[in-house]
Scaffold this active site. Structure first.
Site, PDB file in Angstrom:
ATOM      1  N   ASP A  43      47.149  -1.249 -78.126  1.00 13.82           N
ATOM      2  CA  ASP A  43      48.421  -1.949 -77.850  1.00 13.82           C
ATOM      3  C   ASP A  43      49.145  -2.252 -79.148  1.00 13.82           C
ATOM      4  OD1 ASP A  43      47.451  -2.189 -75.236  1.00 13.82           O
ATOM      5  OD2 ASP A  43      46.629  -4.186 -75.640  1.00 13.82           O
TER       6      ASP A  43
ATOM      7  N   HIS B 157      44.500  -5.065 -76.776  1.00 16.08           N
ATOM      8  CA  HIS B 157      43.609  -3.916 -76.958  1.00 16.08           C
ATOM      9  C   HIS B 157      44.013  -3.275 -78.280  1.00 16.08           C
ATOM     10  CE1 HIS B 157      44.169  -4.170 -72.534  1.00 16.08           C
ATOM     11  NE2 HIS B 157      42.960  -3.678 -72.425  1.00 16.08           N
TER      12      HIS B 157
HETATM   13  C1  XUL Z   1      42.577  -4.041 -66.243  1.00 17.02           C
HETATM   14  C2  XUL Z   1      42.475  -5.267 -67.055  1.00 17.02           C
HETATM   15  C3  XUL Z   1      42.402  -5.072 -68.527  1.00 17.02           C
HETATM   16  C4  XUL Z   1      41.489  -6.025 -69.208  1.00 17.02           C
HETATM   17  C5  XUL Z   1      41.273  -5.750 -70.663  1.00 17.02           C
HETATM   18  O1  XUL Z   1      42.693  -4.271 -64.900  1.00 17.02           O
HETATM   19  O2  XUL Z   1      42.482  -6.349 -66.532  1.00 17.02           O
HETATM   20  O3  XUL Z   1      43.683  -5.159 -69.039  1.00 17.02           O
HETATM   21  O4  XUL Z   1      41.936  -7.342 -69.092  1.00 17.02           O
HETATM   22  O5  XUL Z   1      40.911  -4.452 -70.920  1.00 17.02           O
END
Ligand code: XUL
Ligand code: CO
Length: 437
Positions: free
Chosen positions: A102, A99
């Site tokens: 992150d 993300h």
């Molecule tokens: C949350 C989840 C996230 C997604 C990306 O449960 O799985 O980490 O993979 O936003």
């Protein structure tokens, strides 16, 4: 500086190895079917669980020993990139995912956030070039900051919608810059708490508007990665719009998006939705939208998203059957959206988590390949539906019947009862798992 100096490159040592820092089943260059394990499995490390998170939970503080995070802010972000690439290299994984927040901290303004991202993305790009490690997908975090508490693209506040769009715009530019193979949307806050104050139709329309604009922008900048929606039924929202693969599929069809999106299926999200992992994979496969996988495992005794590293061979076998039947994952991969337990505090535990996950899928792949080669379940399924290959069944398939003709058939036929032999099949499956090395 090395962050994992006590760990060398993780090697394949085979099933009899007693070395916990070695693969027992994952042999990257072993050919299974027409591809190497590495080509089929396309493992990815998730930045957030492995490098960013620190072990906090709703009841407790950070527990993890993560020397790269010590300095905080941009200094930590820079150190984290170095730790991450050292880890990818030693583990022998070719892909990673992140993300936006992150990899770089949010600044006081959106402009500053962009600036932070630019610094880190430049370093990531250098290391990707030097190592050949690739970005499976990136995504924009549209759920953590308080501005998103009432949703992002489904927020009642148009300013929030715009802010979310700006974050995804930047995310797509990063995806293009780093040649991401996919871009993910997980609608963490895209859902609702109560219909007392929610206009669901408006929110869904807005979500579709948002996706259409994202597609337009990707086209404009020449980003050719696959768009993925990641379904999840609940947590953080009580009702999430992308509840499961079937509801995401209905949404994509309703809003003219189905040709542009596939799904990223997470095992623990499947079980939270009351489905098995293989159900979600199967549903996506038969509708042509199986894009990628967030490989983890839930705990059936707990009702939330525990995101454990997968270790259940039975499940990885059934999952790999679906993936092989799909002809692989294409641009997708097996991304370990998984975290070590809060008490597994040392950096070396990150290796143990990934090793058990990779070995579990490698063994699952081998068992699934043998089951498919021997057509164990296929032959059984063919036989189970045999009544459709001739007689009245064939007439039904060929559109040669109507209710009058079927009534006539029913009046003159005794139905033959047959056993489904589920227990026998389970026994055979166990045998295959046990006999595969
Ligand atoms: C949350 C989840 C996230 C997604 C990306 O449960 O799985 O980490 O993979 O936003
Ligand atoms: Co996920």
């Amino acid at each position: 500086m090395a962050y994992f100096s006590q760990v060398g490159n993780i090697q394949f040592e085979g099933k009899d190895s007693k070395n916990p820092l070695a693969f027992k089943y994952y042999d990257p260059n072993a050919v299974i079917g027409d591809k190497t394990m590495k080509e089929t499995l396309r493992f990815a490390v998730a930045y957030w669980h492995t490098f960013t998170m620190n072990g906090t939970d709703p009841f407790g503080d950070a527990t993890m020993i993560r020397p790269w995070n010590d300095r905080g802010g941009m200094e930590a972000a820079k150190a984290r990139v170095e730790a991450a690439f050292e880890f990818f290299n030693k583990l022998g994984v070719e892909y990673f995912t992140f993300h936006d927040i992150d990899i770089a901290p949010e600044g006081d303004t959106l402009r500053e956030t962009y600036k932070n991202l630019d610094v880190i993305v430049a370093r990531i790009k250098e290391l990707m070039k030097a190592t050949g490690i690739k970005l499976l997908w990136n995504t924009s975090n549209l759920f953590a900051h308080p501005r998103f508490m009432r949703g992002a693209a489904t927020s009642p506040d148009a300013d929030v919608f715009a802010y979310a769009a700006a974050k995804v715009k930047k995310g797509l530019e990063i995806a293009k810059e780093l040649e991401a193979e996919n871009f993910v949307f997980w609608g963490g806050r895209e859902g609702y708490e109560s219909l007392l104050f929610t206009d669901m139709k408006r929110e869904l329309d807005n979500l579709a508007r948002f996706y259409h604009m994202a597609l337009d922008y990707a086209k404009e900048i020449g980003f050719e990665g696959q768009f993925l929606i990641e379904p999840k039924p609940k947590e953080p929202m009580k009702h999430q719009y992308d509840y499961d693969v079937a509801s995401a599929y209905a949404f994509l069809q309703e809003y003219g998006l189905v040709d542009h999106f596939k799904v990223n299926i997470e095992a623990n999200h499947a079980t939270l939705a009351g489905h098995t992992f293989e159900h979600e994979l199967h549903y996506a496969r038969i509708h042509g939208i199986l894009g990628s996988v967030d490989a983890n495992q839930g705990d059936l005794l707990l009702g939330w998203d525990t995101d454990e590293f997968p270790y259940d061979i039975y499940t990885t076998t059934l999952a790999m059957m679906e993936i092989l039947k799909n002809g692989g994952l294409g641009k997708g991969g097996l991304n370990f959206d998984a975290k070590v337990r809060r008490t597994s505090i040392e950096p070396v535990d990150l290796f143990f988590g990934h090793i058990v996950g990779m070995d579990s899928f490698a063994l699952g792949l081998k068992v699934a390949h043998r089951l498919l080669e021997d057509r164990v379940l296929e032959s059984f399924i063919e036989e189970r539906y045999k009544s459709y290959s001739d007689g009245i069944g064939r007439e039904i398939l060929e559109g040669k019947t109507d209710f009058r003709r079927l009534e006539e058939h029913a009046m003159n036929t005794d139905i033959q009862y047959r056993s489904d032999r589920l227990e026998m099949l389970r026994g055979i499956l166990n045998q295959y798992i046990k006999e595969t090395e």
